[in-house]
Scaffold this motif. Structure first.
Motif: not given
Length: 291
Positions: A19-24, A108-116, A87-93
């Motif tokens: 849910q936090a991932l969706f929100s971010a 670190k979900i919000f931090e990660a999505i901010n970086h992306i 070759e779609t880029p992949i990020l692992g949560l």
């Protein structure tokens, strides 16, 4: 931007992290798609009001800017199969255990999505190993990120794997099996069988025997431009081969060879990521009472 989410098993305890991932993602106005497998997991938990599109087929995947794997390293390996030569880029949560490949912690979900969102990340091209044979195996998904393995099946007797490098005889391994691992896979099954650690950018493959009968037989590192071919002998008529976590049985008369795949797995790495930090942390280097 469009993002795909992929997961194989979602425990209830990690639902709040999803849910936090969706929100971010929604805060940064990403358009969210999910694979059929992850959709089933979300529905199993009642979906809880999350809004997304269902990812349908290769054409949808082609339009994705990146994919987030929600789970452990096994889920990320499956995500590599989902993407294939796109070759779609992949990020692992990481909602799994070890997390060598799924490197983003749930806190670190919000931090990660901010970086992306700010495009503040790097892409690592990880070598894949490709299996060649006259018979179609693994439904055409004949590549793996970690390793290719030959293993005995349904018998206590060892097998003999005659191994060749670019057509030149290397050795006959009398063992329980044989592993050909990529640099990424050097921290997996190969490591547990005594293989060396290889940094991800190295242009090598490592051949590691599984429980060899001859104790002077050791792993060997070869160029990833090599073609490695095999002939298998044993008392049983069938043997197991695997690509990462996918396995199938074959007969001894089937000729097999492996080499580097023509495309890569592209893994997204955030600014805080360092391979050697991960090694020290995940392998507990330095955790010694004398330190």
């Amino acid at each position: 931007m469009k993002v795909a989410l992929h997961g194989l098993a979602l425990k209830l305890e990690f639902l709040k992290d999803v849910q936090a991932l969706f929100s971010a993602l929604e805060q940064h106005q990403f358009e969210i798609f999910v694979t059929e497998q992850f959709d089933r997991q979300l529905r199993m938990h009642g979906n809880t009001g999350m809004t997304y599109w269902l990812l349908e087929g290769r054409e949808d995947m082609k339009s994705m800017d990146f994919l987030i794997s929600v789970g452990g390293d096994g889920t990320l390996l499956d995500a590599v199969c989902q993407v294939g030569d796109l070759e779609t880029p992949i990020l692992g949560l990481n909602t799994g255990r070890l997390g060598f490949l799924a490197t983003v912690a749930t806190d670190k979900i919000f931090e990660a999505i901010n970086h992306i969102a700010q495009e503040n990340y790097q892409i690592e091209n990880r070598t894949l190993v490709s299996l060649r044979s006259k018979r179609k195996l693994f439904n055409g998904l004949n590549f793996g990120l970690n390793e290719f393995t030959i293993h005995k099946r349904d018998t206590s007797s060892m097998i003999t794997v005659h191994t060749y490098i670019d057509g030149k005889y290397l050795n006959s391994y009398w063992a329980d099996g044989l592993i050909v691992a990529t640099p990424t896979g050097s921290t997996g099954y190969s490591l547990s069988c005594g293989g060396p650690l290889i940094s991800p950018e190295a242009k090598n493959l490592v051949i590691t025997p599984v429980s060899p009968h001859n104790l002077n037989v050791r792993p060997i590192i070869v160029s990833d431009e090599s073609e490695i071919s095999f002939e298998i002998e044993g008392r049983a008529e069938k043997f197991l081969i695997s690509l990462d976590s996918r396995s199938t049985s074959i007969s001894s008369d089937l000729k097999l060879s492996v080499r580097k795949e023509r495309f890569y797995a592209r893994l997204m790495k955030l600014p805080s990521y360092n391979f050697f930090d991960t090694l020290r942390y995940k392998l507990n280097w330095g955790f010694d009472m004398r330190n």
